[in-house]
Design a protein around this motif. Sequence first.
Motif, PDB file in Angstrom:
ATOM      1  N   GLU A 280       0.822  -1.203   0.000  1.00  0.00           N
ATOM      2  CA  GLU A 280       0.000   0.000   0.000  1.00  0.00           C
ATOM      3  C   GLU A 280       0.864   1.265   0.000  1.00  0.00           C
ATOM      4  O   GLU A 280       0.557   2.248  -0.684  1.00  0.00           O
ATOM      5  CB  GLU A 280      -0.918  -0.015   1.232  1.00  0.00           C
ATOM      6  N   GLU A 281       1.995   1.228   0.746  1.00  0.00           N
ATOM      7  CA  GLU A 281       2.879   2.390   0.791  1.00  0.00           C
ATOM      8  C   GLU A 281       3.554   2.630  -0.560  1.00  0.00           C
ATOM      9  O   GLU A 281       3.733   3.785  -0.976  1.00  0.00           O
ATOM     10  CB  GLU A 281       3.932   2.206   1.887  1.00  0.00           C
ATOM     11  N   GLN A 282       3.949   1.555  -1.248  1.00  0.00           N
ATOM     12  CA  GLN A 282       4.541   1.715  -2.575  1.00  0.00           C
ATOM     13  C   GLN A 282       3.539   2.329  -3.550  1.00  0.00           C
ATOM     14  O   GLN A 282       3.892   3.212  -4.343  1.00  0.00           O
ATOM     15  CB  GLN A 282       5.019   0.357  -3.103  1.00  0.00           C
ATOM     16  N   GLN A 283       2.290   1.881  -3.492  1.00  0.00           N
ATOM     17  CA  GLN A 283       1.249   2.428  -4.365  1.00  0.00           C
ATOM     18  C   GLN A 283       1.027   3.910  -4.094  1.00  0.00           C
ATOM     19  O   GLN A 283       0.872   4.717  -5.028  1.00  0.00           O
ATOM     20  CB  GLN A 283      -0.052   1.649  -4.164  1.00  0.00           C
ATOM     21  N   LYS A 460       7.281   0.401   6.459  1.00  0.00           N
ATOM     22  CA  LYS A 460       7.221  -1.040   6.729  1.00  0.00           C
ATOM     23  C   LYS A 460       8.024  -1.795   5.686  1.00  0.00           C
ATOM     24  O   LYS A 460       8.087  -1.401   4.510  1.00  0.00           O
ATOM     25  CB  LYS A 460       5.777  -1.526   6.705  1.00  0.00           C
ATOM     26  N   ARG A 461       8.582  -2.922   6.098  1.00  0.00           N
ATOM     27  CA  ARG A 461       9.234  -3.815   5.151  1.00  0.00           C
ATOM     28  C   ARG A 461       8.187  -4.552   4.312  1.00  0.00           C
ATOM     29  O   ARG A 461       7.032  -4.706   4.733  1.00  0.00           O
ATOM     30  CB  ARG A 461      10.111  -4.837   5.890  1.00  0.00           C
ATOM     31  N   VAL A 462       8.609  -4.993   3.129  1.00  0.00           N
ATOM     32  CA  VAL A 462       7.687  -5.749   2.273  1.00  0.00           C
ATOM     33  C   VAL A 462       7.324  -7.054   2.960  1.00  0.00           C
ATOM     34  O   VAL A 462       8.095  -7.603   3.764  1.00  0.00           O
ATOM     35  CB  VAL A 462       8.310  -6.012   0.883  1.00  0.00           C
ATOM     36  N   GLU A 463       6.117  -7.553   2.625  1.00  0.00           N
ATOM     37  CA  GLU A 463       5.591  -8.809   3.172  1.00  0.00           C
ATOM     38  C   GLU A 463       5.516  -8.781   4.697  1.00  0.00           C
ATOM     39  O   GLU A 463       5.598  -9.827   5.355  1.00  0.00           O
ATOM     40  CB  GLU A 463       6.419 -10.015   2.688  1.00  0.00           C
TER      41      GLU A 463
END
Length: 816
Positions: A280-283, A460-463
Amino acid sequence: MPPSPTTYLEVAVAAPIHQTLTYAPPPDTPPLSPGQRLLVPLGNRQVTGYLLGFVDSLPDGMTAKPARAVLDPAPLFPATMIPFFRWISRYYHHPLGEVIKTALPGGLTQQSKRQLVLSAEGRTPLAAYRAEHGGPEWLNDLLASGSLTPAATAKALTGGDKKNLGLWQREGWLTLDTILSEDRSRAKSEMVVSLLPAAGNPAATLKPSEQKTLDLLNSLAGEEQRPVPRRELTREYAGAGAALKGLAEKGLVALTERRVFRDPFGEPPPFFPPPAQLTEEQQTALAAIQPEIEAHRFAPFLLHGVTGSGKTEVYLRAAAATLAQGRQVLVLVPEIALATQLEAHFYSRFGDQVALIHSGLKSGERFDQWSRIANDEAKVVIGARSAIFAPLPDPGLLIVDEEHDSAYKQEDGLRYHGRDLALLRGSMQQAVVLLGSATPAITTFHQAQSGKFRLLTLAKRVEERSLPEVSIVDLQAIKTVSGRPPLFSPQLTQALRQNFAAGQQSLLFLNRRGFANLMLCQECGQTMQCRHCQVSLTYHKGRRELLCHYCGFASRADIVCPNCRSGALVPVGFGTERIEAELANLLPKARIARLDRDATQNRHDYLTILKGVHEGAIDILVGTQMITKGHHFPRVTLVGIVWADAGLGIPDFRSGERTFQLLAQVTGRAGRGEQPGRVIVQTHQPQHYSVALAQAHDYQSLYAKEISLRQRLGYPPFSRLINLRLEGEAEEQVRAVAAELGKAARKKAAGKVEVLGPVPAPLAKLRNHYRWQLLLKAATIEALHSLCQQLVEHYPQLGGSAAVKLSLDVDPENML
């Protein structure tokens, strides 16, 4: 628009001259374009010049010498970069021609040089002179080879034999000739063979060798009838070389030359598929970036993402959006080590559109990559700081990864900052600039907080992977028989053993090369120092050498003390080489590798070690800061920081910030896969705020602490700095000139600029040059530039200044 026949040329020459010069075009020259190189006269020599533009007329009474030759058939850089070069020249107080020379690939600077040549009449009398008087060393070389190299000639002309040289020239025994150096970098070509229409039904009778060659050519050319390199034919059939001549004469094949681009990748980079979905943060980050890319306007962003949060994927998606707009992408990394990591991701996504620009390439490879970019054949450029000069005609996105890293600052010659120039180029070319870091520079984060940059956060880290658990070990509290702290604490030793037993990988970090950081005489206490620098020599056990990490001076390790002549020398301290050796004793069955400048002499060595880590062929990786930046090691679950205090004692207001950044970056290498990670930090200063906040992964508190300190002390971002450094071979002369310059600076500053010093530099002697410095501090950069310009103009009037070099470092990163 081509210039009129009466137009003159504005040229910046590759020489220490700040103003541009005007020349007439060479006779019978086709229309020229800005960005081409010219060979131009300068005094009694010829140098490379760079065409910047055209001048319609000259002042009354002035004439212009014609340029001698045009060196390029097409521009080496687009005209849009000329304002960029002019700004750099003004801001960094550096000659414009030398700015462009720095920007271009090495080996593209032709100039005339002088060469001593022995005449036939001079051989006998000069041989007799040598037999009677011995003569200078260069005379032996001259008699042996008949001429001296330009470098040897320059040395002879500045030596103590000027009187004899003049006499021998007048006698006609030797001549001083002018020669023109050639470009060391040039295009590579190969001979290719193409089938002509008549080859399908040859009317002429063919020799057996010709028929065999023709059949082979048909086979290799395939259905598309592609041109085949001649070397491929001769490799398959040795008789093809002679047969091709006959086939060409019969009109069946054509032999032509074509350009070959040398491959900078070596072996293909590993493939990284795109993730199934974005976080969500990347988006959210991309939703902010993409409209600015589509609008073709300057927009600076700071992407503040914790380690492992997926910043690279944001870079890749933003790059794809830029390419869809028909514009190009420039990706900067702080050093070559990180370029290899990112290039694999970009190559996986964009293939042959990717070009590389960094100092690890051979000169020919770098020239080829530059040519591909200039010809608009490469749309994505990845490289270290010098890639900021890549000749992209229309960059729409500039990415600066690990933007906080001090390696972006060039420390000699043109002392530019790659991150700052990325922002400048983005503003000039209406491009998006994306600065990425888990630990942004305090000055950058301040710009984001003040609204000059738009802040994007990946917290946050991915996954949903967790950040590693960090434990602090107080080395002072560990009691040992010797009274000295151990290399590995019991906690770190136990963790290494457990991790190895569990089949997990470990990483040990120490930002110090070599086996021991100094060699000490047990009799008199003298440390072995470099004869050219005032620094201790580092002991490299594998090479059996004492090495200076500043000038490269090397000495055998089995020497006697120069002070008392004792042979009782012992290594003291530790470096990555010793860590590797101690680990081999601690875990003899572990597969251990070391990643530092000594262990990786070239790109292939570096890639081999990284491949071993990724494939699980290495259990423990030991390294310097090369292992801290951007690497994704999914199987590393333990990180050990052997000594966290190395940077805290450096006399620099950024030491706390940099220690935090280094600890946070290396901490981020742990737990990036399915297994959680842990970090053990060994330190003598567990209460220092940079260590404690790195343990807590708390950048915001680090920023608050640093910004408060700097505001009270008036350091950046609350002021601007320029460091003036003076260097010379005579210590007293450098001190005296520095003192006079300090007086002049205080007088001319008129209270608008704070003048600190002059003082000896912390590294007071390097490469046989004594070093003093003068730090200028002011609220605005304009006040500093004005004072510096006055000091540069006044400097030649100072007594002794001709033998002392003055250099300016605008926005200095390294005060040593």
